[in-house]
Motif scaffolding. Structure first.
Motif, short mmCIF file in Angstrom:
data_model
loop_
_atom_site.label_atom_id
_atom_site.label_comp_id
_atom_site.label_asym_id
_atom_site.label_seq_id
_atom_site.Cartn_x
_atom_site.Cartn_y
_atom_site.Cartn_z
N LYS A 45 61.33 64.59 0.58
CA LYS A 45 62.50 64.63 1.46
C LYS A 45 62.54 63.42 2.37
O LYS A 45 63.61 62.89 2.68
CB LYS A 45 62.48 65.92 2.30
N PHE A 46 61.37 62.99 2.81
CA PHE A 46 61.34 61.81 3.66
C PHE A 46 61.79 60.58 2.88
O PHE A 46 62.45 59.70 3.43
CB PHE A 46 59.93 61.60 4.24
N GLY A 47 61.44 60.54 1.60
CA GLY A 47 61.93 59.45 0.75
C GLY A 47 63.46 59.48 0.63
O GLY A 47 64.12 58.43 0.67
N GLN A 48 64.01 60.70 0.51
CA GLN A 48 65.48 60.84 0.47
C GLN A 48 66.08 60.37 1.78
O GLN A 48 67.13 59.70 1.81
CB GLN A 48 65.87 62.30 0.21
N TYR A 49 65.44 60.74 2.89
CA TYR A 49 65.95 60.34 4.21
C TYR A 49 65.93 58.82 4.34
O TYR A 49 66.89 58.22 4.83
CB TYR A 49 65.10 60.99 5.31
N ASP A 50 64.85 58.23 3.91
CA ASP A 50 64.73 56.77 3.98
C ASP A 50 65.83 56.12 3.14
O ASP A 50 66.44 55.12 3.55
CB ASP A 50 63.34 56.35 3.51
N ALA A 51 66.08 56.68 1.96
CA ALA A 51 67.12 56.14 1.09
C ALA A 51 68.50 56.33 1.72
O ALA A 51 69.38 55.46 1.62
CB ALA A 51 67.06 56.81 -0.28
N SER A 52 68.71 57.49 2.39
CA SER A 52 70.03 57.73 2.99
C SER A 52 70.28 56.81 4.17
O SER A 52 71.43 56.48 4.48
CB SER A 52 70.15 59.20 3.43
N ILE A 68 75.84 59.24 7.95
CA ILE A 68 74.99 59.64 9.08
C ILE A 68 74.73 61.14 9.04
O ILE A 68 73.60 61.60 9.26
CB ILE A 68 75.63 59.21 10.42
N ARG A 69 75.78 61.94 8.72
CA ARG A 69 75.60 63.41 8.63
C ARG A 69 74.63 63.76 7.51
O ARG A 69 73.79 64.64 7.66
CB ARG A 69 76.95 64.08 8.41
N ARG A 70 74.76 63.07 6.38
CA ARG A 70 73.85 63.32 5.27
C ARG A 70 72.41 63.01 5.68
O ARG A 70 71.49 63.77 5.41
CB ARG A 70 74.25 62.49 4.05
N SER A 71 72.23 61.88 6.40
CA SER A 71 70.90 61.52 6.89
C SER A 71 70.37 62.56 7.87
O SER A 71 69.20 62.96 7.83
CB SER A 71 70.91 60.15 7.56
N ASN A 72 71.27 63.02 8.77
CA ASN A 72 70.87 64.04 9.74
C ASN A 72 70.53 65.36 9.06
O ASN A 72 69.59 66.06 9.47
CB ASN A 72 71.98 64.26 10.78
N ASP A 77 66.34 69.11 7.50
CA ASP A 77 65.59 69.79 6.44
C ASP A 77 64.10 69.43 6.54
O ASP A 77 63.23 70.29 6.36
CB ASP A 77 66.16 69.39 5.07
N ILE A 78 63.82 68.17 6.87
CA ILE A 78 62.43 67.74 7.06
C ILE A 78 61.81 68.49 8.25
O ILE A 78 60.66 68.94 8.19
CB ILE A 78 62.34 66.21 7.26
N VAL A 79 62.57 68.62 9.34
CA VAL A 79 62.08 69.33 10.52
C VAL A 79 61.78 70.79 10.17
O VAL A 79 60.74 71.35 10.57
CB VAL A 79 63.08 69.23 11.69
N HIS A 80 62.67 71.44 9.42
CA HIS A 80 62.43 72.83 9.00
C HIS A 80 61.18 72.91 8.12
O HIS A 80 60.37 73.85 8.27
CB HIS A 80 63.65 73.39 8.26
N THR A 81 61.03 71.94 7.25
CA THR A 81 59.83 71.92 6.40
C THR A 81 58.58 71.73 7.25
O THR A 81 57.56 72.39 7.01
CB THR A 81 59.94 70.79 5.36
#
Length: 178
Positions: A45-52, A68-72, A77-81
């Protein structure tokens, strides 16, 4: 966010340091696997965030509100994880503490049994020594009684012999006198 990741890594490292592969229960191993899977999902997920964050679909290469919303959303999701990882790490630590408590209980039980065995052995040894002393005293008493009895028999026989000799002499003296 880095602090949460660092905290989770430290918790897992502590768990791995104190974990003994042969002593781990099945539940503990399953919990560790679950946390490791969650950490792998978090890394993805962090890789997805970095890509976004690098995705710019706006005019002149700018990020749009949608980007920005997609990144947020990915970040949330990362915070929940991360929260789930922390909860599962608490469960893992509870399992480990329960194992340690059980081991401590076993060690205390063994130490108590060893102490009781030592106390019993000392009590038996003390009783055996007392009985040996009493036996020696009784043997001495029997020996003294035997010596006293032998002396008494000796003097009784001497007295009886003297009485017989005296009686014989007295009878001879009376016969001479008659």
């Amino acid at each position: 966010m880095k602090k949460l990741l660092l905290l989770a890594a430290i918790c897992l490292a502590c768990g791995m340091v104190y974990a003994q592969p042969n002593a781990d229960s099945l539940a503990y191993q399953n919990q560790r696997k679950k946390i490791n899977d969650m950490l792998a999902a978090r890394a993805a997920k962090f890789g997805q965030y970095d890509a976004s964050l690098s995705h710019h679909s706006g005019i002149f290469g700018m990020q749009t509100k949608k980007d920005i919303r997609r990144s947020n959303d990915i970040l949330m999701d990362i915070v929940h994880t991360d929260n789930d990882i922390l909860q599962q790490t608490k469960v893992l630590l509870t399992l480990k503490n329960n194992q340690l408590d059980y081991r401590n209980f076993q060690q205390q039980t063994i130490q108590t049994k060893v102490k009781e065995t030592e106390d019993n052995s000392l009590a038996y040894m003390s009783t055996i020594n007392k009985l040996r002393d009493q036996n020696e005293k009784m043997k001495m008493t029997v020996q003294n009684a035997d010596k006293t009895e032998a002396k008494l028999k000796f003097w009784l026989i001497i007295s009886l012999i003297l009485f017989i000799v005296t009686s014989i002499l007295w009878i001879k003296a009376k016969k001479r006198a008659i």
